[in-house]
Design a protein around this motif. Structure first.
Motif, mmCIF file in Angstrom:
data_model
loop_
_atom_site.group_PDB
_atom_site.id
_atom_site.type_symbol
_atom_site.label_atom_id
_atom_site.label_comp_id
_atom_site.label_asym_id
_atom_site.label_seq_id
_atom_site.Cartn_x
_atom_site.Cartn_y
_atom_site.Cartn_z
ATOM 1 N N ASP A 208 -10.878 -11.753 -8.814
ATOM 2 C CA ASP A 208 -10.950 -9.731 -7.964
ATOM 3 C C ASP A 208 -9.498 -10.198 -6.916
ATOM 4 O O ASP A 208 -9.891 -8.864 -6.216
ATOM 5 N N GLN A 209 -8.458 -10.695 -7.653
ATOM 6 C CA GLN A 209 -7.623 -10.654 -6.251
ATOM 7 C C GLN A 209 -6.863 -10.853 -7.654
ATOM 8 O O GLN A 209 -6.651 -11.165 -8.520
ATOM 9 N N LEU A 210 -5.222 -9.631 -7.633
ATOM 10 C CA LEU A 210 -4.056 -9.834 -7.995
ATOM 11 C C LEU A 210 -3.042 -10.905 -7.107
ATOM 12 O O LEU A 210 -3.466 -11.153 -5.885
ATOM 13 N N LEU B 247 2.330 1.718 -7.276
ATOM 14 C CA LEU B 247 1.915 2.868 -6.217
ATOM 15 C C LEU B 247 0.516 2.038 -5.536
ATOM 16 O O LEU B 247 0.571 2.425 -4.419
ATOM 17 N N THR B 248 -0.411 1.863 -6.043
ATOM 18 C CA THR B 248 -1.628 0.946 -5.214
ATOM 19 C C THR B 248 -0.640 0.138 -4.523
ATOM 20 O O THR B 248 -0.822 0.172 -3.073
ATOM 21 N N TYR B 249 0.158 -0.647 -4.438
ATOM 22 C CA TYR B 249 0.744 -1.926 -3.403
ATOM 23 C C TYR B 249 1.057 -1.123 -2.209
ATOM 24 O O TYR B 249 1.468 -1.171 -1.172
ATOM 25 N N LEU C 111 1.050 2.109 -1.155
ATOM 26 C CA LEU C 111 0.244 2.968 -0.284
ATOM 27 C C LEU C 111 -0.119 2.596 0.674
ATOM 28 O O LEU C 111 0.130 3.054 1.631
ATOM 29 N N GLN C 112 0.610 1.082 1.145
ATOM 30 C CA GLN C 112 -0.140 0.712 2.687
ATOM 31 C C GLN C 112 2.094 0.616 3.646
ATOM 32 O O GLN C 112 1.017 0.961 4.901
ATOM 33 N N GLU D 6 1.029 3.643 6.164
ATOM 34 C CA GLU D 6 1.071 3.333 7.582
ATOM 35 C C GLU D 6 1.855 3.178 8.514
ATOM 36 O O GLU D 6 0.771 3.077 9.910
ATOM 37 N N GLN E 15 -13.625 10.237 6.257
ATOM 38 C CA GLN E 15 -13.093 9.002 5.316
ATOM 39 C C GLN E 15 -11.643 8.434 6.513
ATOM 40 O O GLN E 15 -11.805 7.817 6.624
ATOM 41 N N GLU F 259 -5.210 -7.961 -2.096
ATOM 42 C CA GLU F 259 -6.889 -7.233 -2.420
ATOM 43 C C GLU F 259 -6.976 -6.142 -2.250
ATOM 44 O O GLU F 259 -5.990 -5.705 -1.645
ATOM 45 N N ARG G 194 -7.674 -2.718 -0.686
ATOM 46 C CA ARG G 194 -8.890 -1.930 0.572
ATOM 47 C C ARG G 194 -8.424 -0.130 0.284
ATOM 48 O O ARG G 194 -7.271 -0.173 0.401
ATOM 49 N N ASN G 195 -9.294 0.206 1.331
ATOM 50 C CA ASN G 195 -8.675 1.905 1.668
ATOM 51 C C ASN G 195 -8.026 2.332 2.068
ATOM 52 O O ASN G 195 -7.512 1.409 4.027
ATOM 53 N N VAL G 196 -6.326 2.914 1.901
ATOM 54 C CA VAL G 196 -5.383 2.767 3.013
ATOM 55 C C VAL G 196 -6.064 3.593 3.772
ATOM 56 O O VAL G 196 -6.320 5.135 3.700
ATOM 57 N N ARG H 280 -9.789 8.101 0.846
ATOM 58 C CA ARG H 280 -8.610 7.343 1.096
ATOM 59 C C ARG H 280 -8.403 7.121 -0.294
ATOM 60 O O ARG H 280 -8.885 6.388 -0.452
ATOM 61 N N PHE H 281 -6.418 7.025 -0.523
ATOM 62 C CA PHE H 281 -6.297 5.923 -1.366
ATOM 63 C C PHE H 281 -6.913 4.466 -1.606
ATOM 64 O O PHE H 281 -7.069 3.910 0.088
ATOM 65 N N LEU H 282 -6.975 3.978 -2.697
ATOM 66 C CA LEU H 282 -7.025 2.579 -2.345
ATOM 67 C C LEU H 282 -5.947 1.521 -2.692
ATOM 68 O O LEU H 282 -5.203 2.385 -3.624
ATOM 69 N N GLY H 283 -4.844 0.741 -2.258
ATOM 70 C CA GLY H 283 -4.033 0.327 -2.121
ATOM 71 C C GLY H 283 -4.181 -1.371 -2.059
ATOM 72 O O GLY H 283 -5.718 -1.334 -1.885
ATOM 73 N N LEU H 284 -3.954 -1.833 -2.352
ATOM 74 C CA LEU H 284 -3.447 -3.172 -1.791
ATOM 75 C C LEU H 284 -3.196 -3.886 -1.253
ATOM 76 O O LEU H 284 -2.328 -3.017 -0.108
ATOM 77 N N THR H 285 -3.460 -4.891 -0.638
ATOM 78 C CA THR H 285 -2.938 -5.889 0.712
ATOM 79 C C THR H 285 -2.163 -6.373 0.912
ATOM 80 O O THR H 285 -1.957 -7.129 -0.604
#
Lengths: 294, 1166
Positions: free
Chosen positions: A18-20, A33-35, A37-38, A41, A268, B784, B786-788, B798-803
């Protein structure tokens, strides 16, 4: 029946399901995009103490619960120099996340436009984080690639002179503004205009800093700021009429002149700025000086 | 089933027939399991009444009554028989036969449950030697009480050394028959628990009485992948019989049964909640990263609390590296081996039933001050208004009125200026409890014939806890079935099936529940409230929360299948192949329904779970384990004994879980994902690990005097990257049986055993994680989700992002745990007194910790490195006295152990007390030394105002830094003499006025057991305790009114006032402000003594005499009364148990109390 060492060894090769891995980051626009997004922050907003911290250190704001006498810890010499500070460590953690992506760029099989877009996003955020560090520390170690725990130069080498850091920031931002797609990644994401707004702010800061510290190169930054601002002024000729609402609205979507904002949604994503104000939880309040200013 | 074989068989034919029949039987038994065996309740006495009956008819009747399998007429024509007239009542078969065959033209013999009739003259010499038919020897084996010993092994040893032994077993009456031939010389009779009897055949008497073995020295102890004679043990191994430990105690948890039973084994349970697991530790502090003993059943890990304690035969604890290293990397902190009960060969069918009916209750609950006492205290502390607005003076006046005449306020409350003033005393702690009931039932069926042994057992546990409603409940079903079959002389198989199903309902937010119960004042209203609109709403008191909140439900099952093949091609050589498959499933279900309540303190109307939801989690774990090992035993003449073992192990474990929840229930009565309409959230997770190991052991004994054992394991783990995956862990141990030396022989009657043991071994600790978190892939750096902290504007979620992948150090490896052990075993006066003593040192080296801090430019947490060392020193003592005085049998056991750990290496150059430092004793408590209270005399006269405040301390009296001290505050000793009390900079060099004032490690843990048996009455007791421990308790039960949201307890009322300057508690200030906190720093005066002694259990039993049961199908009936947790001797204030870990359920001081249990029960044997 008795397995030989070699085959048993291969039976011990287990990878999480369950990990990329880093190779997946620039696999598609979706993973990228998913990466990335962090990275968002880095925009602290009202979260925790990050924004308010900067105010406490000034003399317009007081934390009654922590400092009941209202005496400024700076004035009374009560500030300890910490051994470590989030102001230093957290931007470097974010820079590492960004560099991890950039280090994968060469291996990616994405088309060039897409790849450059993601590189642009990463460069923008790297610039953003370095600007934070630059403001606090001046000279700061510039890391073009991900640092490893065995990388002595990255860990123990000299700090990079601030002029070089600022040059790098501008270089990164220029790449970003040129390669980030016009629509970004949809609503409320980084677009070239967001980058321009940031160049405008950064260029003004660095340009004036150099100018008043009598250092060379101030024009480059001032011009970058001017150019970026010009584009924005034409594109967004009018601003929202109520300044207060920019800070006290539930939602800033569609508000004139707002390019990017941190959105809060109950259950949220929330912040505690209001909880601590004038309540027994934090007794946050303005100082007399702040009141007098109005 | 009863058949007379009329065909004329020769004896040889008969034997073949029997063998064929046996084989068929075995086949059937393999197919249908255990139920095929008929009850082998042979009555060896027969009653006959015949007049002129044919011989065949009489013999048929005998067969029916005696339960003999066959009567064979070999070359006998029964028509020749004379008619028989006989009248007997309950006469021994042998004499009946003698009578019947008198004057008949036949002779007869009895062999292996078969009567053989032959033509010929009746004679006492059954078969003549010319016919080469052996003589039959009959006898009975009994114990000293004259009770038959069932299943005793009887064997004949020949003069010829290498001939096959003839072995038979005694039947249910203790009788045996064995064929002897002219070469037979010795008869040997043995049974577990008895001293083996050996005599010349010529000296055999009809009744053989076995002496009970006082010692277990001849007993075998289960060790890693095998067994070992107790006398030949060289490692630090403790073993207990589960029946001695649990007996009829009303507990269903194996781990809790073991508390205090084995020196060096620490079992801690955090609270008394039904179904709660305990933590187990062997020999103290393991590693700063944690580490637990490995619990194995049939060489494969098992969750100790998933095994029914009534199914356990013995529990063996391998404490030192020498004993445990054969299990490799996971065995570094001890191994616990569980051996389940199994059937034995040649045993009659036995049915056992045990039932416990238990009533449970809480004890030692905290007691709150009355409303008047509490409000008076608040006034004394300077409070003007309670935090919900009530004026303290008005309230006090009302309470005094109410106290004098409760009928003034019949509702127990009144309203003043729009504020509610509750007056009546309530007790929400006791309201939330009610007596609980527990039911424990166990039924087992055991037996076996010559080739097959079986046991099947069922266990049922139903524990309804003490919380109001039945939402606090634990149910468990256990099934355990095992069968062992000898397929041939050299080949045997075993199959074991274990199934467990359990279901636990727990009130939601149990921590909040207890915190709520203990933190509200004794005046909070209970029951319901009628609002202005006429709505009836419950108060949010714990009893209502229990009633209205749906509980959380955890349920699951576990199936464990064990199959074993054993091949013994020649004497002394065995190959075992064992495969175990375990499947565990865990489920969790929770409903969060919305319901309205009224806050019992603020009287606000609010809604519980405003967003209703339903959550469902499911997980599955599969574990495959294969063990293949071969052992060889060889004796070279009578002096050298060699034993070797070699094997491989492979184990793979995969875990998978699915978690899902959905908001907005349509109806709380039908909660499900499908009947909810809101947002669904779901996730899953996977974990896997695999282990592979090669192990071996060599034992060498020279004349049983000098013992040597070498162990080694080459172990690999999937948790490490290739190249660092395997490690080799060797160990060695030796023993010297001094009592076997010639010079000790004269003292044998006194010193029956004296052995010195020593061992050393190294085991690598496979790192399970860091900071208590399991890490299955420490060498893998993954991403993994996580919700960012950034909202998706399209969904407002919240977007689901990767760590970011973590930084993995390329150079971490196994922690090394080395243990050196020295032990003495001493048995005195024929083992009446048995003493075991062990002393050890365990070093945990290269523990993983965040090594030297790396600069922040790294951008990641510094990878953990192998940088810290720890050393544990300890000892264990076990004493046992076992004897009998006439008919009074008694035994007393005592065990005591202690250990202390210290850090021997840690990178903390600044000596920060917030981190580990070299020389630190684990568990140490830093604090101030209390001098006493500040008194008025400590202040310059006249400087204090009328409230005894704002005084000026006299010269030389040290206040706490920056604190205007007042009389009644705690005065600390100025240890460093700098004129003020302070914590310094919290380093070793400058700890201010603090020093080590105690240690919260459990020191000198002990257990005391005793048993008495006199005729039909038996009694046993079990005490357990900790002799030395300091605990710093800082919760609202200990300290009065830590904040204004707390209650005042009875024991809090002894606080300082000018009139009570001799009080226990220091001066309190309004709402715990002012100097309240300054007086409550960690200090000597308020350091609690955590020592305790608990009377864990007393059981009284009565066994019905055998003659009452005569003629009833029940063999044995025993009734008993058992009390659990009957008394506790402790030093902490009322309501605080030193054994409860208050931080687990909530660190508020509220926790599910331990239960006192009274149990009635019975044992039935059929």
């Amino acid at each position: 029946m008795l397995c030989v060492a070699q085959s048993c060894n291969s039976k011990l090769d287990l990878k999480p399901k369950d990990q990329l891995t880093v190779e997946n980051i620039l696999e598609s626009n979706h993973t990228a995009l998913t990466y990335t997004l962090q990275f968002y922050e880095a925009f602290a907003g009202y979260k925790g103490n990050e924004m308010l911290n900067k105010e406490w250190d000034g003399d317009l704001f007081d934390r009654g619960a922590v400092n009941p006498t209202g005496e400024s810890p700076w004035a009374y010499n009560r500030v300890n120099v910490p051994n470590s500070s989030d102001l230093y460590t957290i931007p470097f953690q974010r820079i590492r996340s960004i560099n991890v992506l950039l280090d994968q760029a060469d291996k990616s099989s994405m088309n060039e436009a897409d790849l450059n877009h993601w590189k642009g996003i990463a460069y923008f955020f790297r610039a953003y984080n370095y600007f934070e560090l630059l403001r606090y520390y001046g000279d700061i170690k510039w890391l073009e690639h991900t640092a490893q725990d065995t990388d002595m130069e990255a860990l123990y080498g000299n700090r990079t002179p601030r002029t070089e850091v600022a040059d790098n920031i501008l270089r990164d931002l220029k790449f970003a503004v040129e390669h980030i797609k016009a629509e970004g990644n949809g609503r409320n994401t980084i677009t070239p205009d967001v980058v321009r707004a940031f160049i405008s702010r950064f260029g003004l800061f660095e340009g004036t800093w150099r100018k008043y510290h009598k250092q060379s190169g101030s024009e480059v930054f001032l011009k970058a700021s001017f150019d970026a601002s010009s584009v924005l002024l034409t594109k967004y000729p009018s601003l929202h009429e109520n300044y207060d609402e920019l800070f006290n609205s539930n939602d800033l979507a569609g508000v004139k002149g707002v390019l990017l904002y941190k959105q809060y949604v109950p259950t949220q994503l929330t912040h505690t700025a209001a909880t601590f104000s004038r309540s027994s939880s934090g007794r946050h309040d303005l100082t007399k000086k702040a009141v007098d200013m109005f | 089933m009863y058949r007379i074989i009329t065909k004329k068989y020769s004896f040889e034919e008969y034997l073949i027939y029997k063998i064929l029949l046996r084989m068929k039987w075995t086949g059937i038994m393999l197919l249908v399991g255990m139920l095929q065996l008929s009850a082998n309740t042979n009555a060896q006495k027969v009653s006959l009444s015949f007049h002129n009956a044919p011989l065949e008819k009489v013999l048929n009747e005998i067969k029916k009554q005696s339960g003999y399998d066959y009567i064979i007429y070999s070359s006998a024509n029964l028509s020749k028989a004379k008619k028989i007239s006989i009248e007997t009542k309950s006469v021994e078969l042998s004499s009946v036969l003698k009578k019947i065959f008198k004057d008949q033209p036949f002779k007869y013999s009895i062999a292996s449950n078969t009567i053989i009739v032959k033509e010929g003259k009746s004679s006492r010499e059954f078969f003549s030697k010319e016919q080469e038919i052996q003589q039959v020897l009959r006898g009975k084996v009994q114990n000293e009480k004259g009770e038959p010993i069932v299943g005793a092994t009887v064997q004949i040893t020949d003069k010829k050394v290498d001939s096959d032994k003839v072995v038979v077993y005694t039947n249910s009456l203790g009788n045996f028959e064995i064929t002897i031939n002219p070469d037979s010389e010795f008869l040997e009779v043995s049974s577990v628990g008895y001293i083996t009897f050996k005599t010349k055949i010529s000296a055999v008497r009809e009744v053989i009485t076995l002496q009970e073995a006082v010692t277990e020295l001849e007993d075998i102890v289960v060790v890693g992948y095998g067994v070992q004679k107790k006398a030949n043990l060289t490692g630090a191994i403790s073993s207990v019989d589960m029946k001695d430990v649990i007996g009829n105690r009303p507990i269903s948890s194996t781990s809790q049964a073991l508390q205090g039973a084995i020196p060096g084994l620490q079992v801690t349970t955090n609270s008394g909640r039904p179904g709660l697991n305990s933590s187990i530790n062997v020999r103290g502090m393991t590693s700063i990263n944690g580490g637990t003993p490995l619990v194995l059943m049939d060489n494969v890990p098992v969750d100790i609390d998933k095994v029914n304690p009534q199914d356990i035969e013995t529990v063996t604890v391998l404490k030192d590296a020498a004993a445990s290293s054969i299990y490799g990397a996971r065995a570094s902190f001890g191994v616990i081996l569980i051996t389940t009960k199994k059937g034995s060969f040649n045993q009659p069918t036995k049915i056992d039933y045990n039932g416990n009916f238990t009533s449970t209750n809480s004890y030692d609950l905290p007691e709150k001050a009355t409303p008047l006492e509490m409000i008076q205290a608040l006034k004394n502390w300077g409070t003007q208004n309670y935090w919900t607005g009530q004026n303290i003076d008005s309230w006090l006046k009302l309470l005094q009125e109410y106290e004098g005449n409760p009928s003034l306020y019949p509702e127990g409350k009144t309203v003043l200026n729009g504020l509610n003033y509750p007056l009546a005393k309530t007790d929400v702690i006791r309201d939330m409890m009610e007596p609980g009931f527990e039911l424990l039932q166990n039924l087992s069926l055991t037996g076996g014939n010559a080739n097959t042994a079986y046991r099947i057992s069922l266990g049922y546990v139903d524990e309804d806890g003490i919380l109001y409603t039945s939402n606090d409940r634990y149910k468990k079903y256990n099934l355990n079935a095992s069968i062992n079959t000898k397929v041939s002389e050299s080949f045997s198989t075993a199959l074991n099936v274990l199934y467990l199903n359990d279901n636990q309902t727990t009130p939601k937010n149990i921590g909040t529940l207890f915190r709520n119960a203990i933190s509200v004042g004794s005046f909070v209203p209970t029951g319901t409230f009628i609002t202005e609109t006429g709505e009836v709403l419950p108060y949010n008191n714990p009893d209502n929360l229990l009633k209205y909140e749906s509980p959380r439900n955890n349920f699951g099952d576990q199936l464990r299948l064990f199959g074993m093949l054993k091949y013994s091609p020649f004497n002394g050589f065995d190959i075992n192949a064992e495969y175990t498959f375990t499947k565990s499933r865990d489920n969790d279900r929770a409903t969060f329904a919305s319901w309205k309540y009224i806050n019992a303190t603020t009287y606000d109307i609010a809604t519980m779970n405003p967003n209703s939801s339903y959550a469902r989690n499911f997980s599955n774990t599969d574990n495959h384990a294969l063990n293949v090992y071969a052992s060889y035993e060889h004796k070279i003449n009578s002096r050298h004994a060699l034993k070797g073992l070699l094997g491989v192990n492979y184990e793979k474990n995969s875990f998978e879980s699915i978690n899902s929840s959905r908001n907005d229930l349509l109806s709380s009565s039908v909660p499900s994902l499908s009947t909810s309409t809101g947002i669904t959230q779901s996730s899953d997770s996977f974990n896997q690990y695999a282990l592979s190991g090669y192990f071996g052991r060599i034992n060498y004994a020279f004349e049983n005097r000098y013992l040597l054992e070498l162990n080694g394991r080459f172990d690999g783990s999937s948790r490490f990257p290739k190249g660092r995956r395997f490690g080799f862990f060797p160990s060695m141990s030796f023993g010297w049986n001094i009592s076997e030396e010639k010079f000790m022989l004269p003292y044998k009657s006194i010193i029956s055993e004296l052995k010195i043991r020593g061992s050393h071994g190294e085991i690598g600790n496979q790192v399970y994680g860091h900071g208590g978190v399991q890490n299955y892939y420490p060498h893998f750096s993954g991403l993994e989700t996580r919700n960012v902290e950034w909202i998706d504007p399209a969904t407002n979620v919240r977007f689901l992002g990767l760590t970011t992948p973590s930084l993995v150090s390329a150079n971490f490896t196994w922690e090394t745990v080395s243990t050196s052990n020295l032990g003495v075993d001493l048995g005195l006066w024929n083992h009446k007194l048995q003493v075991n003593f062990d002393i050890y040192r365990r070093k945990t080296s290269d523990m993983l910790a965040e090594g030297s801090k790396l600069p922040a430019t790294l951008g990641a947490k510094a990878p953990i490195q192998n940088v810290a060392d720890l050393q544990t020193d300890g000892w264990e003592l076990a004493l046992r006295w076992k004897d009998k005085i006439n008919e009074l049998k008694y035994s007393l056991g005592f065990n005591l152990s202690d250990n202390q750990a210290k850090i021997t290496k840690f990178d903390n150059p600044a000596g920060l007390l917030s981190q580990y430092y070299v020389g630190q004793r684990l568990g140490e408590i830093w604090g101030f030394t209390t001098q006493g209270f500040f008194t008025v005399d400590d202040f310059e006269s006249g400087s204090l105002d009328e409230d005894l405040m704002n005084g000026k301390l006299k010269e030389g009296i040290a206040p706490y830094r920056g604190t205007p001290q007042n009389p009644g505050d705690i005065r600390y000793v100025d240890l460093n003499g700098d004129g003020e009390i302070f914590i310094g900079n919290e380093t070793l060099d400058n700890p201010g006025d603090r020093s080590v004032i105690g240690n919260n490690n459990r020191r000198f843990q002990y257990g005391i057991t005793g048993a008495l048996e006199y005729k039909n009455v038996d009694m046993s007791f079990f005490l357990q305790g900790v002799a030395k421990r300091d605990i710093w308790i800082s919760n609202q039960l200990y300290w009065p009114y830590q904040t204004n949201f707390e209650a005042v307890y009875k024991h809090h009322l002894d606080y300082w006032t000018p009139g009570n300057s001799d009080a226990f508690y220091p001066r309190n200030y309004r709402d715990a402000t002012g100097n309240t906190g300054i007086s409550r720093h960690v200090q000597t005066k308020y350091l609690s003594n955590g020592a305790y002694l608990r009377v864990r259990n007393i059981t009284l039993g009565y066994t019905f005499p055998q003659d009452i049961l005569k003629g009833v199908f029940i063999k044995n009936v025993r009734l008993f009364l058992s009390g659990e947790n009957l008394f506790v001797f402790k030093h902490t204030p009322k309501g605080i148990d030193p054994e409860i870990n208050y931080s687990v359920e909530s660190n508020s001081g509220g926790a599910y109390p331990f239960l006192r249990k009274y149990s009635f029960g019975l044992n039935l044997n059929f």
